[in-house]
Design an enzyme around this catalytic site. Sequence first.
Site, PDB file in Angstrom:
ATOM      1  N   SER A  82      88.735  63.355 -43.044  1.00  0.00           N
ATOM      2  CA  SER A  82      87.432  63.775 -42.532  1.00  0.00           C
ATOM      3  C   SER A  82      86.657  62.626 -41.898  1.00  0.00           C
ATOM      4  O   SER A  82      86.753  61.477 -42.322  1.00  0.00           O
ATOM      5  CB  SER A  82      86.588  64.345 -43.669  1.00  0.00           C
ATOM      6  OG  SER A  82      87.161  65.549 -44.092  1.00  0.00           O
TER       7      SER A  82
ATOM      8  N   ARG B 157      62.793  92.945  -1.236  1.00  0.00           N
ATOM      9  CA  ARG B 157      62.275  93.427  -2.525  1.00  0.00           C
ATOM     10  C   ARG B 157      63.039  92.893  -3.733  1.00  0.00           C
ATOM     11  O   ARG B 157      62.632  93.097  -4.869  1.00  0.00           O
ATOM     12  CB  ARG B 157      62.233  94.959  -2.523  1.00  0.00           C
ATOM     13  CG  ARG B 157      61.125  95.470  -1.591  1.00  0.00           C
ATOM     14  CD  ARG B 157      60.705  96.858  -1.968  1.00  0.00           C
ATOM     15  NE  ARG B 157      61.703  97.829  -1.528  1.00  0.00           N
ATOM     16  CZ  ARG B 157      61.944  98.965  -2.162  1.00  0.00           C
ATOM     17  NH1 ARG B 157      61.287  99.257  -3.263  1.00  0.00           N
ATOM     18  NH2 ARG B 157      62.850  99.795  -1.708  1.00  0.00           N
TER      19      ARG B 157
ATOM     20  N   LYS C 272      88.976  70.902 -25.969  1.00  0.00           N
ATOM     21  CA  LYS C 272      89.042  70.859 -24.503  1.00  0.00           C
ATOM     22  C   LYS C 272      90.357  70.241 -24.062  1.00  0.00           C
ATOM     23  O   LYS C 272      90.754  69.211 -24.589  1.00  0.00           O
ATOM     24  CB  LYS C 272      87.879  70.025 -23.962  1.00  0.00           C
ATOM     25  CG  LYS C 272      87.788  70.033 -22.456  1.00  0.00           C
ATOM     26  CD  LYS C 272      87.372  68.695 -21.863  1.00  0.00           C
ATOM     27  CE  LYS C 272      88.518  67.732 -21.760  1.00  0.00           C
ATOM     28  NZ  LYS C 272      88.222  66.486 -21.074  1.00  0.00           N
TER      29      LYS C 272
ATOM     30  N   LYS D 149      70.664  89.819  -0.187  1.00  0.00           N
ATOM     31  CA  LYS D 149      70.785  90.941  -1.133  1.00  0.00           C
ATOM     32  C   LYS D 149      72.221  91.284  -1.475  1.00  0.00           C
ATOM     33  O   LYS D 149      72.573  91.459  -2.647  1.00  0.00           O
ATOM     34  CB  LYS D 149      70.080  92.178  -0.575  1.00  0.00           C
ATOM     35  CG  LYS D 149      70.255  93.372  -1.494  1.00  0.00           C
ATOM     36  CD  LYS D 149      69.353  94.526  -1.169  1.00  0.00           C
ATOM     37  CE  LYS D 149      69.845  95.326   0.004  1.00  0.00           C
ATOM     38  NZ  LYS D 149      69.022  96.521   0.222  1.00  0.00           N
TER      39      LYS D 149
HETATM   40  C1  UD1 Z   1      68.885 103.783   4.156  1.00  0.00           C
HETATM   41  C2  UD1 Z   1      68.726 105.054   4.997  1.00  0.00           C
HETATM   42  C3  UD1 Z   1      68.207 106.183   4.105  1.00  0.00           C
HETATM   43  C4  UD1 Z   1      69.139 106.391   2.931  1.00  0.00           C
HETATM   44  C5  UD1 Z   1      69.379 105.084   2.166  1.00  0.00           C
HETATM   45  C6  UD1 Z   1      70.506 105.260   1.175  1.00  0.00           C
HETATM   46  C7  UD1 Z   1      68.143 104.319   7.238  1.00  0.00           C
HETATM   47  C8  UD1 Z   1      67.060 104.166   8.230  1.00  0.00           C
HETATM   48  N1  UD1 Z   1      67.796 104.819   6.068  1.00  0.00           N
HETATM   49  O1  UD1 Z   1      67.596 103.419   3.711  1.00  0.00           O
HETATM   50  O2  UD1 Z   1      68.095 107.390   4.857  1.00  0.00           O
HETATM   51  O3  UD1 Z   1      68.606 107.353   2.062  1.00  0.00           O
HETATM   52  O4  UD1 Z   1      69.783 104.031   3.065  1.00  0.00           O
HETATM   53  O5  UD1 Z   1      70.748 104.080   0.481  1.00  0.00           O
HETATM   54  O6  UD1 Z   1      69.278 104.051   7.559  1.00  0.00           O
HETATM   55  N2  UD1 Z   1      70.854  96.775   7.257  1.00  0.00           N
HETATM   56  C9  UD1 Z   1      71.317  95.975   8.274  1.00  0.00           C
HETATM   57  N3  UD1 Z   1      70.492  95.702   9.317  1.00  0.00           N
HETATM   58  C10 UD1 Z   1      69.249  96.205   9.429  1.00  0.00           C
HETATM   59  C11 UD1 Z   1      68.763  97.025   8.383  1.00  0.00           C
HETATM   60  C12 UD1 Z   1      69.589  97.289   7.312  1.00  0.00           C
HETATM   61  O7  UD1 Z   1      72.443  95.516   8.228  1.00  0.00           O
HETATM   62  O8  UD1 Z   1      68.580  95.910  10.437  1.00  0.00           O
HETATM   63  C13 UD1 Z   1      71.729  97.057   6.113  1.00  0.00           C
HETATM   64  C14 UD1 Z   1      71.180  96.530   4.800  1.00  0.00           C
HETATM   65  O9  UD1 Z   1      71.706  95.247   4.521  1.00  0.00           O
HETATM   66  C15 UD1 Z   1      71.665  97.555   3.784  1.00  0.00           C
HETATM   67  C16 UD1 Z   1      71.841  98.836   4.610  1.00  0.00           C
HETATM   68  O10 UD1 Z   1      71.854  98.445   5.964  1.00  0.00           O
HETATM   69  O11 UD1 Z   1      72.908  97.180   3.245  1.00  0.00           O
HETATM   70  C17 UD1 Z   1      70.699  99.820   4.358  1.00  0.00           C
HETATM   71  O12 UD1 Z   1      69.477  99.226   4.697  1.00  0.00           O
HETATM   72  P1  UD1 Z   1      68.178  99.410   3.811  1.00  0.00           P
HETATM   73  O13 UD1 Z   1      67.075  98.697   4.492  1.00  0.00           O
HETATM   74  O14 UD1 Z   1      68.457  99.121   2.418  1.00  0.00           O
HETATM   75  O15 UD1 Z   1      67.943 100.989   4.019  1.00  0.00           O
HETATM   76  P2  UD1 Z   1      67.196 101.986   3.046  1.00  0.00           P
HETATM   77  O16 UD1 Z   1      65.744 101.849   3.227  1.00  0.00           O
HETATM   78  O17 UD1 Z   1      67.745 101.892   1.678  1.00  0.00           O
HETATM   79 CA    CA Z   2      69.109 100.458   0.647  1.00  0.00          CA
END
Ligand code: UD1
Ligand code: CA
Length: 453
Positions: A401, A14, A347, A21
Amino acid sequence: MHAHVILAAGQGTRMRSRLPKVLHPLLGKPLVAYAVEAALALRPERLVVVVGHGAERVKEALKDYPVVFAEQEVQLGTAHALLQAEPLLMGFPGPFLVTQGDTPLLRPETLKALLDRLEKGAGMALLAVELEDPTGYGRLLREGEEVVGNVEEKDASPEVRAIREVNAGAYAFDGFLFQALKEVRNENAAREYYLPDLIAIYRAKGKRVVAVRGLAEEALGVNTREELARVEEVLLRRLRAEWMRKGVRMILPETIYLEPSVELAPDVTLWPGVVLRGRTRIGEGCEVGAYSLLEDTVLEPGARVLSHTVAQGAHLYPGASAGPFARLRPGAVLREEVHVGNFVEVKQSLLHRGVKAGHLAYLGDAEVGEGTNVGAGVITANYDGRRKHKTLIGKRAFIGSNSVLVAPVRVGDKALVGAGSVITQDVPEGALAVARGRQRNLEGYALKKLSEE
Ligand code: UD1
Ligand code: CA
């Protein structure tokens, strides 16, 4: 002693960007560095960062931190991500802290509170915050003090969506963690392995799951550019407030941008629109004029930068001033009482005490002696198309100048260069050098032309 895992493998679709990200810059540092620094503040025995999207770039960005990396090759969800850290944590009995690479406002004291709750007998503690607008976050289901479940936005009924208490994505677990992770299933709208499903798994084991309440802003996760901007605003507000408490004057503070790496002294004045980046250091009593940008620049106490100046890698000594509209590039050193003015570019040049270059000049690869005056439009021609050469100007010299000093060349102490000269040979101490076409006056010539028309 605890171990800590940061989940940072996601792509962040997104954000609509080629950049992974967690590498998006936030006040000069990648997003993930904030999570890393918060984790390190509690001195974990081991800190694992789970990487996936852009793994090599994320590793490179974190190379100066004491972390180890686990790889998650396909992003199947936060529980799956955490499982990838298991081989690196063999023999660690717990407790474990787990945070996300995309929530940069989490404070170390909040992480500490999560660990403290485990010590008081919980099997799992998670950070909960109440949000005005909980859209996008996991909603927490409660039974008094205990948390009994978490429902992701995609899986939530309208009643659950109305819950404003959300999961902030920071957790502490006891030693049951990795065993519990293997029980997580992906039967949900996203077909992902959800980390918060551990709530139910822990409870089924008869363990207590509790919530720690944090500040609302600590939950701010970055999933979109808009959220990145919002987080940046919060961080900037914190930084400005901290510097103002320490004695910095800011005029229209909300227009001032500064990075955490910047250092300011008391009685510094920052005018609107100032941008301070990198290792910029500003000494006591200095003033930075409106809409100036300083990067990796040092202002010694009492130096001044007037409006619309851009300085990178410059050093101004006490009483030196630059601007308005000055351009200082790396290696520009302005000693005491030097003044560099309107539309002057400097510089890799050392300007000794009291040098004045007030208007429209270019000084590159030059050294200018004490008290010398550099006239309007003077240029050091330092580049011959292949290499850079030096221009050395002595003390108390006067460069007329619109002169060009073709480097390599030297102008001696107290020498004078006539306006409009092109200097290609050294000028001896105390000499006058004139190098331009001599003026001829043809008496009556212009009048005669007029009468012929
Ligand atoms: C997650 C939580 C949600 C919480 C929110 C808070 C889950 C399922 N949901 O949602 O309950 O309210 O964070 O910010 O955990 N990541 C990985 N591998 C993956 C998926 C994600 O490393 O397969 C990492 C992402 O890089 C990120 C973090 O985990 O840094 C959170 O993932 P993201 O997909 O942003 O979760 P949210 O939908 O925000
Ligand atoms: Ca998140």
